[in-house]
Design an enzyme around this catalytic site. Structure first.
Site, mmCIF file in Angstrom:
data_model
loop_
_atom_site.group_PDB
_atom_site.id
_atom_site.type_symbol
_atom_site.label_atom_id
_atom_site.label_comp_id
_atom_site.label_asym_id
_atom_site.label_seq_id
_atom_site.Cartn_x
_atom_site.Cartn_y
_atom_site.Cartn_z
ATOM 1 N N HIS A 71 0.848 -1.200 0.000
ATOM 2 C CA HIS A 71 0.000 0.000 0.000
ATOM 3 C C HIS A 71 0.883 1.251 0.000
ATOM 4 O O HIS A 71 1.705 1.448 0.896
ATOM 5 C CB HIS A 71 -0.896 -0.006 1.238
ATOM 6 C CG HIS A 71 -1.938 1.056 1.243
ATOM 7 N ND1 HIS A 71 -3.142 0.947 0.582
ATOM 8 C CD2 HIS A 71 -1.966 2.272 1.856
ATOM 9 C CE1 HIS A 71 -3.872 2.034 0.781
ATOM 10 N NE2 HIS A 71 -3.176 2.864 1.548
ATOM 11 N N HIS B 234 -2.844 4.483 -3.215
ATOM 12 C CA HIS B 234 -3.950 5.267 -2.651
ATOM 13 C C HIS B 234 -3.629 6.745 -2.858
ATOM 14 O O HIS B 234 -2.744 7.287 -2.203
ATOM 15 C CB HIS B 234 -4.060 4.900 -1.164
ATOM 16 C CG HIS B 234 -5.085 5.668 -0.403
ATOM 17 N ND1 HIS B 234 -5.143 5.666 0.981
ATOM 18 C CD2 HIS B 234 -6.116 6.460 -0.821
ATOM 19 C CE1 HIS B 234 -6.143 6.409 1.384
ATOM 20 N NE2 HIS B 234 -6.754 6.922 0.315
ATOM 21 N N MET C 156 -4.217 10.484 -2.439
ATOM 22 C CA MET C 156 -4.857 11.550 -1.658
ATOM 23 C C MET C 156 -4.372 12.859 -2.248
ATOM 24 O O MET C 156 -3.585 13.600 -1.631
ATOM 25 C CB MET C 156 -4.509 11.392 -0.165
ATOM 26 C CG MET C 156 -5.263 10.239 0.484
ATOM 27 S SD MET C 156 -4.481 9.643 1.995
ATOM 28 C CE MET C 156 -3.269 8.541 1.296
ATOM 29 N N MET D 77 -12.066 4.338 4.731
ATOM 30 C CA MET D 77 -11.105 4.968 5.639
ATOM 31 C C MET D 77 -11.592 4.791 7.076
ATOM 32 O O MET D 77 -12.699 5.200 7.429
ATOM 33 C CB MET D 77 -10.975 6.465 5.332
ATOM 34 C CG MET D 77 -10.299 6.815 4.011
ATOM 35 S SD MET D 77 -8.622 6.220 3.811
ATOM 36 C CE MET D 77 -7.775 6.968 5.196
ATOM 37 N N GLY E 173 -4.517 11.340 5.848
ATOM 38 C CA GLY E 173 -3.386 12.264 5.961
ATOM 39 C C GLY E 173 -2.253 11.770 6.831
ATOM 40 O O GLY E 173 -1.098 12.111 6.579
ATOM 41 N N PHE E 174 -2.567 10.967 7.824
ATOM 42 C CA PHE E 174 -1.523 10.560 8.768
ATOM 43 C C PHE E 174 -1.731 9.123 9.217
ATOM 44 O O PHE E 174 -2.876 8.674 9.359
ATOM 45 C CB PHE E 174 -1.546 11.473 10.003
ATOM 46 C CG PHE E 174 -1.341 12.914 9.658
ATOM 47 C CD1 PHE E 174 -0.064 13.426 9.436
ATOM 48 C CD2 PHE E 174 -2.432 13.759 9.498
ATOM 49 C CE1 PHE E 174 0.120 14.755 9.074
ATOM 50 C CE2 PHE E 174 -2.261 15.095 9.130
ATOM 51 C CZ PHE E 174 -0.985 15.591 8.924
ATOM 52 N N GLY E 175 -0.611 8.452 9.499
ATOM 53 C CA GLY E 175 -0.668 7.143 10.121
ATOM 54 C C GLY E 175 -0.824 7.299 11.629
ATOM 55 O O GLY E 175 -0.730 8.403 12.174
ATOM 56 N N GLY E 176 -1.081 6.185 12.285
ATOM 57 C CA GLY E 176 -1.068 6.167 13.742
ATOM 58 C C GLY E 176 -2.295 6.738 14.429
ATOM 59 O O GLY E 176 -2.262 6.984 15.634
ATOM 60 N N GLY F 275 -6.569 2.546 7.880
ATOM 61 C CA GLY F 275 -6.459 3.535 8.954
ATOM 62 C C GLY F 275 -6.940 2.987 10.282
ATOM 63 O O GLY F 275 -8.087 2.545 10.407
ATOM 64 N N GLY F 276 -6.039 2.978 11.260
ATOM 65 C CA GLY F 276 -6.416 2.528 12.593
ATOM 66 C C GLY F 276 -6.584 1.022 12.715
ATOM 67 O O GLY F 276 -7.189 0.544 13.666
ATOM 68 N N GLY G 74 -0.361 0.335 8.621
ATOM 69 C CA GLY G 74 0.964 0.959 8.643
ATOM 70 C C GLY G 74 1.639 0.713 9.969
ATOM 71 O O GLY G 74 2.523 -0.134 10.104
ATOM 72 N N SER G 75 1.190 1.438 11.003
ATOM 73 C CA SER G 75 1.801 1.326 12.329
ATOM 74 C C SER G 75 1.799 -0.103 12.837
ATOM 75 O O SER G 75 2.788 -0.565 13.418
ATOM 76 C CB SER G 75 1.051 2.187 13.343
ATOM 77 O OG SER G 75 0.758 3.434 12.808
HETATM 78 C C1 DX5 Z 1 -3.850 7.520 6.054
HETATM 79 C C2 DX5 Z 1 -3.331 6.466 5.114
HETATM 80 C C3 DX5 Z 1 -3.133 5.142 5.728
HETATM 81 C C4 DX5 Z 1 -2.169 5.116 6.859
HETATM 82 C C5 DX5 Z 1 -2.604 4.071 7.828
HETATM 83 O O1 DX5 Z 1 -4.203 8.637 5.333
HETATM 84 O O2 DX5 Z 1 -4.192 6.293 4.025
HETATM 85 O O3 DX5 Z 1 -2.749 4.178 4.729
HETATM 86 O O4 DX5 Z 1 -0.866 4.863 6.496
HETATM 87 O O5 DX5 Z 1 -1.800 4.155 8.940
HETATM 88 P P1 DX5 Z 1 -2.125 3.356 10.257
HETATM 89 O O6 DX5 Z 1 -2.226 1.909 9.882
HETATM 90 O O7 DX5 Z 1 -0.951 3.652 11.107
HETATM 91 O O8 DX5 Z 1 -3.408 3.909 10.799
HETATM 92 ZN ZN ZN Z 2 -3.854 4.608 2.544
#
Ligand code: DX5
Ligand code: ZN
Length: 225
Positions: free
Chosen positions: A35, A68, A70, A139, A144-147, A178-179, A199-200
């Site tokens: 991803h 993906h 954005m 989503m 926008g952000f991981g974690g 996400g999450g 991700g995380s």
């Molecule tokens: C957020 C991204 C996700 C993100 C997920 O905008 O689309 O792909 O990396 O991160 P985690 O798994 O840490 O929530």
């Molecule tokens: Zn993503």
């Protein structure tokens, strides 16, 4: 859907100074897809990478690259992502301007089109594009952000989309992004998701990459060879 849940680790949480090695590592650890989060600092308040980097990263895995976007607008970059080797190309309908045209352009460029729904985006935006898509991405957080923490209201959306994709009669991947943790992964799987982005939980989880991926899939790593 009876097949095993697909796991698509998000390289957003990887070590960006070693992205090639990180991709090789998750490939070996059992990732089904890779991803790639593309952010433009405009559609979302963060910046990542574009097609030039994607093209080089493709050398490190033969698994499908689940890209993906954005970014807004999308259309001017579709050809570049096709040339770079994106397999799935997922877009947000509110990134505009015309989602149906965008999905057709993605298909025309030889990629598999996906639509991503933000937490507040209703599922009826898909009503008239189901025949155009191979993937729906729900989503679990605002993009926008991981974690970030999973927004629980999305479970009902996943359940509705599971019914909607089944009714379509087409093999549409229902992916959550996400999450996703081993705990929320189970909730998402039970709601009908058949692909999970993490991700995380993969790159910063408590185990090896293989153990983290297996935990999200709902198996011990010993069951996954
Ligand atoms: C957020 C991204 C996700 C993100 C997920 O905008 O689309 O792909 O990396 O991160 P985690 O798994 O840490 O929530
Ligand atoms: Zn993503």
């Amino acid at each position: 859907m009876s097949r095993t849940t697909l796991i698509s680790p998000s390289i957003l949480s990887a070590d960006f100074a070693r992205l090639g090695e990180e991709i090789q590592a998750i490939d070996t650890a059992g990732a089904d897809m890779i991803h790639v989060d593309v952010m433009d600092g405009h559609y979302v308040p963060n910046l990542t990478i574009g097609p030039t980097v994607l093209k080089d990263l493709k050398l490190y895995s033969t698994k499908p690259f689940d890209v993906h976007l954005m970014i807004s607008p999308v259309d001017p970059l579709i050809a570049e992502f096709a040339k770079a080797g994106a397999d799935y190309l997922t877009v947000h309908p509110d990134a505009g301007p015309h989602i149906h045209r965008t999905l057709q352009a993605i298909r025309d460029h030889g990629m598999k089109p996906g639509v991503a729904l933000n937490p507040a985006t209703p599922i009826n935006v898909l009503d008239h594009v189901m025949d155009e898509i191979d993937l729906v991405l729900v989503m679990g957080v605002n993009p926008g952000f991981g974690g970030q923490s999973f927004i629980l209201s999305q479970l009902e959306k996943i359940r509705s989309l599971s019914r909607m994709t089944a009714a379509s009669g087409r093999d549409i991947i229902l992916e959550v992004d996400g999450g996703v943790t081993p705990f929320t992964a189970r909730q998402c799987r039970e709601a009908g998701a058949n692909a999970l982005v993490a991700g995380s939980a993969v790159f910063k989880g408590s185990g090896t990459y293989a153990e983290n991926i297996a935990a999200i899939r709902g198996k011990s790593s010993a069951q996954v060879t």
